[in-house]
Motif scaffolding. Structure first.
Motif, mmCIF file in Angstrom:
data_model
loop_
_atom_site.group_PDB
_atom_site.id
_atom_site.type_symbol
_atom_site.label_atom_id
_atom_site.label_comp_id
_atom_site.label_asym_id
_atom_site.label_seq_id
_atom_site.Cartn_x
_atom_site.Cartn_y
_atom_site.Cartn_z
ATOM 1 N N LYS A 188 -6.839 -7.974 0.189
ATOM 2 C CA LYS A 188 -5.898 -7.440 -0.810
ATOM 3 C C LYS A 188 -5.972 -5.919 -0.887
ATOM 4 O O LYS A 188 -4.947 -5.244 -0.991
ATOM 5 C CB LYS A 188 -6.159 -8.042 -2.194
ATOM 6 N N LEU A 189 -7.179 -5.384 -0.807
ATOM 7 C CA LEU A 189 -7.335 -3.929 -0.830
ATOM 8 C C LEU A 189 -6.721 -3.291 0.417
ATOM 9 O O LEU A 189 -6.130 -2.215 0.339
ATOM 10 C CB LEU A 189 -8.807 -3.548 -0.955
ATOM 11 N N GLU A 190 -6.848 -3.956 1.547
ATOM 12 C CA GLU A 190 -6.252 -3.433 2.776
ATOM 13 C C GLU A 190 -4.735 -3.343 2.661
ATOM 14 O O GLU A 190 -4.129 -2.382 3.124
ATOM 15 C CB GLU A 190 -6.656 -4.290 3.981
ATOM 16 N N ILE A 191 -4.124 -4.335 2.014
ATOM 17 C CA ILE A 191 -2.671 -4.300 1.795
ATOM 18 C C ILE A 191 -2.311 -3.085 0.933
ATOM 19 O O ILE A 191 -1.405 -2.323 1.272
ATOM 20 C CB ILE A 191 -2.179 -5.599 1.112
ATOM 21 N N LEU A 192 -3.024 -2.928 -0.188
ATOM 22 C CA LEU A 192 -2.741 -1.792 -1.075
ATOM 23 C C LEU A 192 -2.936 -0.474 -0.339
ATOM 24 O O LEU A 192 -2.154 0.468 -0.507
ATOM 25 C CB LEU A 192 -3.634 -1.844 -2.315
ATOM 26 N N MET A 193 -3.971 -0.400 0.479
ATOM 27 C CA MET A 193 -4.242 0.843 1.199
ATOM 28 C C MET A 193 -3.172 1.133 2.251
ATOM 29 O O MET A 193 -2.769 2.289 2.413
ATOM 30 C CB MET A 193 -5.642 0.801 1.812
ATOM 31 N N ARG A 194 -2.669 0.107 2.950
ATOM 32 C CA ARG A 194 -1.581 0.327 3.910
ATOM 33 C C ARG A 194 -0.324 0.809 3.187
ATOM 34 O O ARG A 194 0.378 1.703 3.669
ATOM 35 C CB ARG A 194 -1.279 -0.952 4.690
ATOM 36 N N MET A 195 -0.038 0.204 2.033
ATOM 37 C CA MET A 195 1.121 0.620 1.250
ATOM 38 C C MET A 195 0.981 2.089 0.843
ATOM 39 O O MET A 195 1.917 2.878 0.983
ATOM 40 C CB MET A 195 1.264 -0.266 0.006
ATOM 41 N N PHE A 196 -0.204 2.427 0.367
ATOM 42 C CA PHE A 196 -0.486 3.775 -0.107
ATOM 43 C C PHE A 196 -0.414 4.781 1.044
ATOM 44 O O PHE A 196 0.182 5.849 0.909
ATOM 45 C CB PHE A 196 -1.868 3.768 -0.759
ATOM 46 N N GLN A 197 -0.994 4.426 2.195
ATOM 47 C CA GLN A 197 -0.958 5.311 3.357
ATOM 48 C C GLN A 197 0.473 5.556 3.819
ATOM 49 O O GLN A 197 0.835 6.694 4.135
ATOM 50 C CB GLN A 197 -1.751 4.712 4.521
ATOM 51 N N SER A 198 1.269 4.505 3.872
ATOM 52 C CA SER A 198 2.658 4.654 4.305
ATOM 53 C C SER A 198 3.447 5.532 3.348
ATOM 54 O O SER A 198 4.293 6.318 3.765
ATOM 55 C CB SER A 198 3.321 3.279 4.437
ATOM 56 N N HIS A 199 3.157 5.401 2.067
ATOM 57 C CA HIS A 199 3.807 6.255 1.069
ATOM 58 C C HIS A 199 3.383 7.712 1.264
ATOM 59 O O HIS A 199 4.228 8.612 1.297
ATOM 60 C CB HIS A 199 3.459 5.783 -0.343
ATOM 61 N N LEU A 200 2.073 7.940 1.405
ATOM 62 C CA LEU A 200 1.572 9.307 1.568
ATOM 63 C C LEU A 200 2.117 9.973 2.825
ATOM 64 O O LEU A 200 2.394 11.166 2.823
ATOM 65 C CB LEU A 200 0.043 9.323 1.622
ATOM 66 N N ALA A 201 2.246 9.195 3.884
ATOM 67 C CA ALA A 201 2.739 9.734 5.153
ATOM 68 C C ALA A 201 4.256 9.947 5.130
ATOM 69 O O ALA A 201 4.816 10.502 6.070
ATOM 70 C CB ALA A 201 2.354 8.803 6.295
ATOM 71 N N GLY A 202 4.909 9.499 4.067
ATOM 72 C CA GLY A 202 6.356 9.647 3.968
ATOM 73 C C GLY A 202 7.111 8.646 4.821
ATOM 74 O O GLY A 202 8.310 8.783 5.036
ATOM 75 N N GLU A 203 6.420 7.615 5.305
ATOM 76 C CA GLU A 203 7.053 6.613 6.159
ATOM 77 C C GLU A 203 7.793 5.554 5.345
ATOM 78 O O GLU A 203 8.806 5.035 5.789
ATOM 79 C CB GLU A 203 5.987 5.920 7.013
ATOM 80 N N TYR A 204 7.268 5.244 4.181
ATOM 81 C CA TYR A 204 7.875 4.216 3.327
ATOM 82 C C TYR A 204 7.970 4.774 1.919
ATOM 83 O O TYR A 204 6.959 5.002 1.269
ATOM 84 C CB TYR A 204 7.021 2.937 3.348
ATOM 85 N N ARG A 205 9.189 4.994 1.469
ATOM 86 C CA ARG A 205 9.399 5.638 0.169
ATOM 87 C C ARG A 205 10.113 4.746 -0.844
ATOM 88 O O ARG A 205 10.631 5.227 -1.837
ATOM 89 C CB ARG A 205 10.226 6.913 0.344
ATOM 90 N N ALA A 206 10.121 3.437 -0.610
ATOM 91 C CA ALA A 206 10.872 2.531 -1.477
ATOM 92 C C ALA A 206 10.125 2.140 -2.742
ATOM 93 O O ALA A 206 10.649 1.395 -3.554
ATOM 94 C CB ALA A 206 11.266 1.272 -0.698
ATOM 95 N N PHE A 207 8.909 2.620 -2.903
ATOM 96 C CA PHE A 207 8.142 2.269 -4.091
ATOM 97 C C PHE A 207 8.546 3.120 -5.279
ATOM 98 O O PHE A 207 8.662 4.334 -5.156
ATOM 99 C CB PHE A 207 6.634 2.504 -3.887
ATOM 100 N N PRO A 208 8.704 2.504 -6.442
ATOM 101 C CA PRO A 208 8.879 3.311 -7.651
ATOM 102 C C PRO A 208 7.535 3.959 -8.011
ATOM 103 O O PRO A 208 6.473 3.500 -7.559
ATOM 104 C CB PRO A 208 9.298 2.292 -8.711
#
Length: 131
Positions: free
Chosen positions: A48-68
């Motif tokens: 579960k932490l790995e999922i959150l970390m991938r989400m967070f990394q993608s957001h930080l890298a500007g690759e995935y910006r669909a999160f509110p």
């Protein structure tokens, strides 16, 4: 409750600073690597932490910006809670040490279920495009 309130305040501050977010991600990754994988509960927490970390990394890298912003804030809260050494049940106690960490992470995972599903679809698209 005092710990939760302090972590919430820290999460809000961290979520507004890219450098602090990167530092939190690094610390969470380091602690995650140290998790003993000898029980199903710890394996599930790690997953579960790995999922959150991938989400967070993608957001930080500007690759995935669909999160509110609220999703980012909850992810930051979960990671800070996980890396904070002061727990209701200390992490070094076998089998019980990560119980409070796991409870918080699983609660946040449940709350973010829709965002996680969307993120998984996006990840699958990225893998397909890479092939």
């Amino acid at each position: 409750m005092d710990k939760t309130k302090k972590i919430w305040e820290k999460a809000k501050k961290t979520a507004s600073s890219k450098e602090q977010m990167k530092s939190t991600l690094t610390k969470a990754g380091d602690k995650l690597k140290r998790l003993a994988a000898n029980s199903n509960e710890l394996q599930e927490l790690k997953s579960k932490l790995e999922i959150l970390m991938r989400m967070f990394q993608s957001h930080l890298a500007g690759e995935y910006r669909a999160f509110p912003f609220s999703t980012i804030l909850l992810i930051v809260f979960a990671l800070i809670y996980f890396i904070t050494p002061i727990d209701l049940i200390p992490d070094f106690i076998p089998a019980l040490g990560f119980t409070d960490d796991a409870s918080v992470v699983f609660l946040i995972i449940k709350k973010l279920n829709r965002d996680i599903q969307k993120f998984h679809l996006w990840e699958e698209e990225q893998w397909e495009q890479a092939d």
